[in-house]
Write a protein that holds these residues in place. Sequence first.
Motif, PDB file in Angstrom:
ATOM      1  N   PHE A  91       0.836  -1.192   0.000  1.00  0.00           N
ATOM      2  CA  PHE A  91       0.000   0.000   0.000  1.00  0.00           C
ATOM      3  C   PHE A  91       0.874   1.246   0.000  1.00  0.00           C
ATOM      4  O   PHE A  91       1.855   1.335   0.727  1.00  0.00           O
ATOM      5  CB  PHE A  91      -0.870   0.054   1.258  1.00  0.00           C
ATOM      6  N   THR A 103      -4.249  13.286   8.398  1.00  0.00           N
ATOM      7  CA  THR A 103      -4.855  12.095   7.797  1.00  0.00           C
ATOM      8  C   THR A 103      -3.966  11.543   6.704  1.00  0.00           C
ATOM      9  O   THR A 103      -3.504  12.287   5.841  1.00  0.00           O
ATOM     10  CB  THR A 103      -6.212  12.466   7.178  1.00  0.00           C
ATOM     11  N   GLN A 104      -3.763  10.234   6.727  1.00  0.00           N
ATOM     12  CA  GLN A 104      -3.110   9.548   5.620  1.00  0.00           C
ATOM     13  C   GLN A 104      -4.177   8.999   4.693  1.00  0.00           C
ATOM     14  O   GLN A 104      -5.167   8.429   5.155  1.00  0.00           O
ATOM     15  CB  GLN A 104      -2.285   8.361   6.114  1.00  0.00           C
ATOM     16  N   PHE A 106      -4.860   6.286   1.745  1.00  0.00           N
ATOM     17  CA  PHE A 106      -4.256   5.075   1.221  1.00  0.00           C
ATOM     18  C   PHE A 106      -4.693   4.789  -0.204  1.00  0.00           C
ATOM     19  O   PHE A 106      -5.832   5.073  -0.597  1.00  0.00           O
ATOM     20  CB  PHE A 106      -4.641   3.877   2.102  1.00  0.00           C
ATOM     21  N   GLY A 107      -3.788   4.177  -0.946  1.00  0.00           N
ATOM     22  CA  GLY A 107      -4.131   3.647  -2.258  1.00  0.00           C
ATOM     23  C   GLY A 107      -4.785   2.284  -2.116  1.00  0.00           C
ATOM     24  O   GLY A 107      -4.841   1.722  -1.017  1.00  0.00           O
ATOM     25  N   PRO A 108      -5.244   1.729  -3.233  1.00  0.00           N
ATOM     26  CA  PRO A 108      -5.950   0.443  -3.191  1.00  0.00           C
ATOM     27  C   PRO A 108      -5.020  -0.749  -3.034  1.00  0.00           C
ATOM     28  O   PRO A 108      -5.472  -1.850  -2.758  1.00  0.00           O
ATOM     29  CB  PRO A 108      -6.672   0.391  -4.536  1.00  0.00           C
ATOM     30  N   GLY A 109      -3.732  -0.532  -3.238  1.00  0.00           N
ATOM     31  CA  GLY A 109      -2.757  -1.607  -3.052  1.00  0.00           C
ATOM     32  C   GLY A 109      -2.371  -2.297  -4.346  1.00  0.00           C
ATOM     33  O   GLY A 109      -3.105  -2.279  -5.341  1.00  0.00           O
TER      34      GLY A 109
ATOM     35  N   TYR B  36      -8.209   3.055  11.858  1.00  0.00           N
ATOM     36  CA  TYR B  36      -8.460   2.936  10.432  1.00  0.00           C
ATOM     37  C   TYR B  36      -9.453   1.802  10.210  1.00  0.00           C
ATOM     38  O   TYR B  36      -9.493   0.839  10.969  1.00  0.00           O
ATOM     39  CB  TYR B  36      -7.166   2.613   9.668  1.00  0.00           C
ATOM     40  N   GLN B  38     -11.235  -0.813   7.116  1.00  0.00           N
ATOM     41  CA  GLN B  38     -11.159  -1.341   5.751  1.00  0.00           C
ATOM     42  C   GLN B  38     -12.400  -2.172   5.497  1.00  0.00           C
ATOM     43  O   GLN B  38     -12.529  -3.294   6.018  1.00  0.00           O
ATOM     44  CB  GLN B  38      -9.905  -2.169   5.554  1.00  0.00           C
ATOM     45  N   ARG B  43     -10.302   0.347   0.156  1.00  0.00           N
ATOM     46  CA  ARG B  43      -8.996   0.704   0.697  1.00  0.00           C
ATOM     47  C   ARG B  43      -9.106   1.076   2.171  1.00  0.00           C
ATOM     48  O   ARG B  43     -10.183   1.383   2.682  1.00  0.00           O
ATOM     49  CB  ARG B  43      -8.397   1.857  -0.107  1.00  0.00           C
ATOM     50  N   LEU B  44      -7.962   1.042   2.827  1.00  0.00           N
ATOM     51  CA  LEU B  44      -7.884   1.523   4.208  1.00  0.00           C
ATOM     52  C   LEU B  44      -8.248   3.003   4.260  1.00  0.00           C
ATOM     53  O   LEU B  44      -7.797   3.784   3.417  1.00  0.00           O
ATOM     54  CB  LEU B  44      -6.441   1.397   4.702  1.00  0.00           C
ATOM     55  N   LEU B  46      -9.077   6.406   7.094  1.00  0.00           N
ATOM     56  CA  LEU B  46      -9.066   6.883   8.464  1.00  0.00           C
ATOM     57  C   LEU B  46     -10.483   6.935   9.003  1.00  0.00           C
ATOM     58  O   LEU B  46     -11.399   7.437   8.337  1.00  0.00           O
ATOM     59  CB  LEU B  46      -8.445   8.283   8.510  1.00  0.00           C
TER      60      LEU B  46
END
Lengths: 115, 108
Positions: A91, A103-104, A106-109, B36, B38, B43-44, B46
């Motif tokens: 990720f 806040t981070q 995230f991409g879909p991986g 977090y 999912q 996707r993950l 927050l």
Amino acid sequence: EPEVTQTPSHQVTQMGQEVILRCVPISNHLYFYWYRQILGQKVEFLVSFYNNEISEKSEIFDDQFSVERPDGSNFTLKIRSTKLEDSAMYFCASQSSGGYQETQYFGPGTRLLVL
Amino acid sequence: AQRVTQPEKLLSVFKGAPVELKCNYSYSGSPELFWYVQYSRQRLQLLLRHISRESIKGFTADLNKGETSFHLKKPFAQEEDSAMYYCALRYNFNKFYFGSGTKLNVKP
């Protein structure tokens, strides 16, 4: 709403080969991250990147790994010589600033399978 | 050394029941903690951070420094809450430690 994107979604490679995983963070974000998640295990921090250099890295992030932001938009993770145990979901994440509790996103991986 | 522990791998509750997902941390400095979530095939993202003290989707989490805990709570679970939940600690300048995650299953 802007999103972090990652390519490819899946990659299969032979042990010993080099792979490059690509991420496009949200534009105007300044902090970038790579994580991995081995199947059935937890999300593990690999590296954080800011101002064109690594700011933090974990014990997992050894000499086989490298990161780069080659053109101001992409953020790549290279694994030099893949091992079977590198098979995992990778990720990417980005963050607008390094502020407290930012806040981070995230991409879909990318699912990497090393044979 | 820093650590985040989520003792439950799986938590099953019925719709309408209260939910508490446990998170304990170990860190000598001042902790920055996050939850977090999912959802299936997503996707993950927050959910909560401790500083904001907000309620998102009915969830709240309070940082208890005495007990080194950051449990996630919701008084009435909904089926759409079914997901993986990860507690995460930010430490040093910009390193993160994720817990192993708790799968919440809300039954109808």
